[in-house]
Design an enzyme around this catalytic site. Structure first.
Site, PDB file in Angstrom:
ATOM      1  N   LYS A 118       3.100  -5.830   8.188  1.00 50.22           N
ATOM      2  CA  LYS A 118       4.290  -6.424   8.315  1.00 50.22           C
ATOM      3  C   LYS A 118       3.688  -7.746   8.947  1.00 50.22           C
ATOM      4  CE  LYS A 118       7.749  -3.913   7.372  1.00 50.22           C
ATOM      5  NZ  LYS A 118       7.564  -2.363   7.166  1.00 50.22           N
ATOM      6  N   LYS A 225       2.072   1.070  -5.221  1.00 48.05           N
ATOM      7  CA  LYS A 225       3.192   1.990  -5.620  1.00 48.05           C
ATOM      8  C   LYS A 225       4.438   1.117  -5.749  1.00 48.05           C
ATOM      9  CE  LYS A 225       4.860   1.370  -0.462  1.00 48.05           C
ATOM     10  NZ  LYS A 225       5.884   1.299   0.334  1.00 48.05           N
ATOM     11  N   LYS A 228       9.952  -1.665  -2.736  1.00 50.22           N
ATOM     12  CA  LYS A 228      11.359  -2.815  -2.520  1.00 50.22           C
ATOM     13  C   LYS A 228      10.712  -3.998  -2.663  1.00 50.22           C
ATOM     14  CE  LYS A 228      14.190   0.432   0.071  1.00 50.22           C
ATOM     15  NZ  LYS A 228      13.973   0.342   0.784  1.00 50.22           N
TER      16      LYS A 228
HETATM   17  P1  ADP Z   1      10.460   0.869   0.501  1.00 50.36           P
HETATM   18  O1  ADP Z   1       8.664   0.860   0.867  1.00 50.36           O
HETATM   19  O2  ADP Z   1      10.218   0.633  -0.910  1.00 50.36           O
HETATM   20  O3  ADP Z   1      11.296  -0.458   1.158  1.00 50.36           O
HETATM   21  P2  ADP Z   1      10.927   3.121   2.598  1.00 50.36           P
HETATM   22  O4  ADP Z   1       9.207   2.092   3.529  1.00 50.36           O
HETATM   23  O5  ADP Z   1      12.122   2.216   2.516  1.00 50.36           O
HETATM   24  O6  ADP Z   1      10.775   1.863   1.062  1.00 50.36           O
HETATM   25  O7  ADP Z   1      10.709   4.166   2.054  1.00 50.36           O
HETATM   26  C1  ADP Z   1      11.456   5.239   2.397  1.00 50.36           C
HETATM   27  C2  ADP Z   1      11.394   6.456   2.353  1.00 50.36           C
HETATM   28  O8  ADP Z   1      10.399   6.289   0.310  1.00 50.36           O
HETATM   29  C3  ADP Z   1       9.839   6.824   2.601  1.00 50.36           C
HETATM   30  O9  ADP Z   1       9.855   8.335   2.640  1.00 50.36           O
HETATM   31  C4  ADP Z   1       8.964   6.574   1.921  1.00 50.36           C
HETATM   32  O10 ADP Z   1       7.714   7.153   1.988  1.00 50.36           O
HETATM   33  C5  ADP Z   1       9.152   6.765   0.577  1.00 50.36           C
HETATM   34  N1  ADP Z   1       8.785   6.294  -0.263  1.00 50.36           N
HETATM   35  C6  ADP Z   1       8.615   4.850  -0.379  1.00 50.36           C
HETATM   36  N2  ADP Z   1       8.435   4.248  -1.512  1.00 50.36           N
HETATM   37  C7  ADP Z   1       7.810   5.365  -1.859  1.00 50.36           C
HETATM   38  C8  ADP Z   1       6.543   5.420  -3.257  1.00 50.36           C
HETATM   39  N3  ADP Z   1       6.280   4.684  -4.743  1.00 50.36           N
HETATM   40  N4  ADP Z   1       6.079   6.541  -3.378  1.00 50.36           N
HETATM   41  C9  ADP Z   1       6.637   7.886  -1.793  1.00 50.36           C
HETATM   42  N5  ADP Z   1       7.430   7.352  -1.574  1.00 50.36           N
HETATM   43  C10 ADP Z   1       8.044   6.142  -1.189  1.00 50.36           C
END
Ligand code: ADP
Ligand code: TRP
Length: 360
Positions: A118, A225, A228
């Site tokens: 970040k 992966k 968002k």
């Molecule tokens: P993003 O990465 O889209 O911003 P978050 O960080 O808010 O999502 O993640 C919320 C939850 O979803 C966490 O437990 C995170 O480990 C899981 N998560 C997010 N993206 C993935 C992914 N591509 N594969 C597995 N788990 C994920």
């Protein structure tokens, strides 16, 4: 502290309020929450304070909290079985975050992968290997003399997350693979607290994956992966047409060049998605077709879209039903906040006591 052996293990997890949930959130987190709710003492929350680290538009923040709540419920979380709450409704968390920051090291926080990521984005520094290394981040942050800055909330993100978890004395924290480093820091802060105050107050929470590996759901853009900020997501709220279009546009390659070759990353990613949503026999069929070079990616994608829709469409319908039902949504989180505050206030009282903060 509880000595009742029959008590269910405590589960705690949350998702940041930064937008609609996607398949990564679903398989990495939410689906695990739903599968755990009958067997554990579960508390799930919406991390709106964590969302502040990336400065959301104030007009959007509450809408995001609301949509995640609707998505939690639509995916099957039952407010009768779980404590469901919004992080900022529990002010005890913010106070304990201040206390726990006294035991978090700046160095370890700066070395956290999510912080480096970040910070790099905020400062406009390239990824390591693309012309920059970790020292550049530190130099930029400390010697920073332009307008780009990295806020302290981003640095102490893991402290707040540790408090979310420790305030409940959670045993299990179902999260995706990308959160495991934060969980490791949580254990470390708890251990440090214990050793500094010569207590065994905090135990060590661990991830939970039903005996398997932590899931990493790939995106549709060939590498990395689903996330968002990656812009490569399939959302639970996507309508049928949008979803099919996204899957049909997924990156592929020119096809296997010889029998039994190892799939390239974009194809492996499609197989990984298929492993999550399709029958094992369907996956086997396409893997076999890849191995004997008869595979047609169009067919693979069509089948994948079909199988994803089977998972997401019923959830989408329930989201649409729930998300404007303000009365019901606020009833759920008001009750959840009461329950969570009761737990949090007890921990905070005990932590203050251990640290020597006493009232006259
Ligand atoms: P993003 O990465 O889209 O911003 P978050 O960080 O808010 O999502 O993640 C919320 C939850 O979803 C966490 O437990 C995170 O480990 C899981 N998560 C997010 N993206 C993935 C992914 N591509 N594969 C597995 N788990 C994920
Ligand atoms: N950091 C998590 C994420 O980005 C969200 C989160 C905040 C969380 N506090 C937590 C997850 C406590 C589990 C437990 O997804």
């Amino acid at each position: 502290m509880d000595t009742n052996q029959d008590k269910k293990k405590v589960v705690l997890s949350g998702i940041r309020a930064t937008g609609n949930l996607h398949l990564g959130n679903y398989y990495g987190a939410l689906n695990k929450f739903v599968r755990m709710q009958d067997d554990y003492d579960c508390r799930f929350f919406i991390a709106d304070l964590h969302a502040l680290t990336t400065h959301p538009d104030p007009a959007m923040l509450h809408a995001n909290v609301k949509s995640i709540l609707a998505e939690y419920l639509a995916a099957g979380l039952d407010p009768e079985k779980n404590i469901l709450y919004v992080q900022s409704d529990v002010p005890e968390i913010s106070e304990m975050y201040l206390l726990m920051n006294m035991h978090a090291g700046i160095g370890e926080l700066m070395r956290t992968a999510s912080f480096k990521d970040k910070a790099r984005k905020a400062l406009g520094i390239a990824k390591p290997g693309a012309g920059a290394d970790d020292d550049d981040i530190e130099k930029e942050i400390i010697g920073n003399n332009h307008n780009k800055s990295v806020n302290a909330g981003l640095l102490t993100y893991p402290t707040l997350m540790a408090v979310d978890i420790l305030i409940h004395h959670a045993d299990f924290v179902p999260v995706g693979k990308d959160q495991e480093q934060h969980l490791e820091l949580t254990r470390r802060f708890g251990r440090r607290f214990n050793s500094f105050y010569k207590t065994d107050y905090f135990s060590e929470p661990v991830n939970f994956n039903f005996g398997g590996q932590a899931v990493k759901v790939p995106g549709l853009d060939g590498s990395g992966k689903m996330g968002k900020s990656e812009g490569n997501c399939i959302y639970l709220i996507d309508d049928e047409k949008t979803l099919r279009k996204k899957v049909m546009r997924a990156v592929t390659d020119q096809g296997p060049q010889e029998p039994n070759s190892t799939p390239t990353e974009p194809i492996q990613n499609l197989f990984t998605l298929m492993e999550l949503v399709s029958d094992p026999s369907t996956l086997e069929h396409f893997k076999q077709a890849y191995a004997d070079c008869s595979i047609r990616y169009g067919d693979l994608k069509k089948q994948l879209a079909e199988d994803i829709l089977k998972v997401t469409l019923p959830i989408r319908e329930r989201i649409l039903d729930l998300r404007d039902n303000d009365e019901y949504l606020s009833k759920v989180v008001r009750r959840g906040a009461e329950q969570a505050r009761e737990v949090a206030a007890k921990t905070l009282r005990e932590v203050r006591e251990i640290m020597g903060i006493r009232k006259f």
